[in-house]
Design an enzyme around this catalytic site. Sequence first.
Site, mmCIF file in Angstrom:
data_model
loop_
_atom_site.group_PDB
_atom_site.id
_atom_site.type_symbol
_atom_site.label_atom_id
_atom_site.label_comp_id
_atom_site.label_asym_id
_atom_site.label_seq_id
_atom_site.Cartn_x
_atom_site.Cartn_y
_atom_site.Cartn_z
ATOM 1 C CE LYS A 1 38.264 -13.318 -7.931
ATOM 2 N NZ LYS A 1 39.525 -12.963 -7.280
HETATM 3 C C1 E4P Z 1 42.050 -15.215 -7.778
HETATM 4 O O1 E4P Z 1 41.329 -14.448 -8.366
HETATM 5 C C2 E4P Z 1 42.388 -15.134 -6.366
HETATM 6 O O2 E4P Z 1 42.406 -13.773 -6.026
HETATM 7 C C3 E4P Z 1 43.745 -15.675 -6.025
HETATM 8 O O3 E4P Z 1 44.415 -16.130 -7.187
HETATM 9 C C4 E4P Z 1 43.766 -16.619 -4.883
HETATM 10 O O4 E4P Z 1 45.078 -17.021 -4.650
HETATM 11 P P1 E4P Z 1 45.533 -17.723 -3.283
HETATM 12 O O5 E4P Z 1 45.069 -19.137 -3.299
HETATM 13 O O6 E4P Z 1 47.040 -17.635 -3.316
HETATM 14 O O7 E4P Z 1 44.928 -16.925 -2.171
#
Ligand code: E4P
Length: 217
Positions: free
Chosen positions: A83
């Site tokens: 990522k």
């Molecule tokens: C995606 O890969 C992120 O880990 C996640 O969906 C972020 O979510 P949030 O905005 O609730 O922190």
Amino acid sequence: MKFFVDTAEVDDIRELQATGLLDGVTTNPSLIAKSGRDFKQVIAEICEIVDGPVSAEVAALDVEGMIAEGEHLAKIASNVTIKIPVTPAGLKACKHFSNNGIKTNVTLCFSANQALLAAKVGATYISPFIGRLDDINLSGMDLIADIRTIYDNYAFTTEILAASIRTLNHVSDAALSGADVATIPPAIIHKMYGHPLTDKGLEGFVKDWASTGQSIL
Ligand code: E4P
């Protein structure tokens, strides 16, 4: 639409894996910090539970650092997906990973142009953050639909991974808008089963069946 779970809690992942619904896992540095556990150990444990892609996010902000960290993380298991943030450095690192057969999830996407850039460097997944856009009164779902149109216009194979999902409507709307994947917090996945008419209907069937005095076996 594929279901990923957005968590670094191994017990939650194990429980969801047993449902047969889980296609993959996403984590991020905030979720790792919340778990209070060792990052690489958590990723290794998740990869043993789940066969599908498991996103592990780099911490470096420069290209060389991202590549070194990503290559290190990719060695943990064959289903690790790297990522990377949608920055100029992140997209250079993404190109390197795509050229070398390492799967990528380009994260923190808030615009169609960012999604276009990620597709051009061969990202495996693009993660538009729906909830965080809704938080500032913009439409996360319009972004999903726009990316769907752009990717279909040019037959990009990058998969749209709807992220930052906060509500049940986010899940169904992402599916309606053509997202390939939704990464969903465990609590929202559990809520997806529920409907008051299902509970009421089942209660009636149980009562009426008991009144027949019959048994199936
Ligand atoms: C995606 O890969 C992120 O880990 C996640 O969906 C972020 O979510 P949030 O905005 O609730 O922190």
